[in-house]
Scaffold this active site. Structure first.
Site, PDB file in Angstrom:
ATOM      1  N   GLU A   1      84.018 -30.627 -72.756  1.00  0.00           N
ATOM      2  CA  GLU A   1      82.679 -31.206 -72.781  1.00  0.00           C
ATOM      3  C   GLU A   1      82.136 -31.379 -74.203  1.00  0.00           C
ATOM      4  OE1 GLU A   1      80.364 -30.351 -68.792  1.00  0.00           O
ATOM      5  OE2 GLU A   1      80.899 -28.465 -69.776  1.00  0.00           O
TER       6      GLU A   1
ATOM      7  N   HIS B   1      75.540 -24.961 -74.327  1.00  0.00           N
ATOM      8  CA  HIS B   1      75.831 -25.273 -72.923  1.00  0.00           C
ATOM      9  C   HIS B   1      76.261 -23.991 -72.228  1.00  0.00           C
ATOM     10  CE1 HIS B   1      76.999 -27.156 -69.273  1.00  0.00           C
ATOM     11  NE2 HIS B   1      78.283 -26.891 -69.420  1.00  0.00           N
TER      12      HIS B   1
END
Length: 240
Positions: free
Chosen positions: A80, A99
């Site tokens: 990601e 995140h």
């Protein structure tokens, strides 16, 4: 140490704080810091991957926006990476992207519970953050390419935190400390909201007159002291 060396230590410690707070159990989650227009430091995965709770200095690598850079020793950026790079591209004021996968945040969102200013002096920075709104990216996908990352960034808009449905959250800030503390505040409100609803209660936003009474205790208390506390919670057993 150079500034980059110091930042690598800071990011590693921030990853361990996320894990210690239960926002990044297991092997998922990552933190990045902008270095310049084309480069960032980011928590990568290596051949000895053990999860965020055991993040070391060596796990933090300097790469460009395409994920190329210091990846010797079998390290690779997270899948990601675009989640980080698109926020940094779109928002030049952001220095750090976090995140994480807080279970309470995911559960609250799936239950239809938004992050709202239901607390006051219990967590003043969290109340202020919630008052401004915490948007939701309504797709439970792995944000693995620029197309999806642009969608997430658009949902986030100019807010410091966005909830990712069925996934977790993304938080932004000036520093790892600020971004992680924002993520912790959102997680705290999610946990409290679930507890209130689970006990049969009704969530009610703090009245405007009470919100107006909440003082700004300053970054020295809200961030510096709070972050010293988070680091102290790690104890002396974490790797460096």
């Amino acid at each position: 140490m150079t500034d980059v060396d110091a930042l690598r230590h800071d990011i590693a410690a921030a990853c361990r704080v996320l894990a210690a707070r239960g926002l990044a159990d297991g092997i998922l989650g990552h933190i990045s810091v902008r270095i310049d227009a084309d480069h960032l430091l980011i928590r990568c995965r290596g051949p000895r991957e053990r999860g965020l709770a055991f993040t070391e200095y060596a796990d933090i690598r300097l790469v460009n926006l395409d994920g190329e850079g210091d990846l010797t020793g079998g390290y690779r950026p997270p899948n990601e990476l675009p989640l980080h790079t698109e926020v940094l591209r779109a928002r030049p004021e952001v220095g750090t992207v976090v995140h994480a996968h807080p279970p309470a945040v995911v559960a609250a969102d799936l239950a239809g519970i938004r992050i709202r200013p239901v607390v006051g002096a219990f967590d003043i920075p969290g109340a202020r953050l919630a008052e401004g709104g915490v948007p939701v990216y309504p797709r439970g996908v792995l944000v693995r390419d620029r197309r999806l990352a642009k969608e997430m960034t658009a949902a986030m808009a100019d807010r410091p935190v966005v909830v990712l449905r069925g996934h977790g959250l993304t938080a932004a800030g000036d520093s790892p400390a600020q971004a992680v503390l924002r993520a912790i505040s959102v997680d705290t409100i999610a946990r409290m909201s679930l507890a209130v609803v689970g006990a049969g209660g009704t969530l009610v936003d703090l009245p405007a007159e009470d919100m107006a009474e909440l003082p700004d205790l300053g970054s020295g208390f809200n961030e510096a002291t709070a972050w010293r506390h988070e680091l102290a919670r790690l104890g002396g057993t974490a790797p460096v």
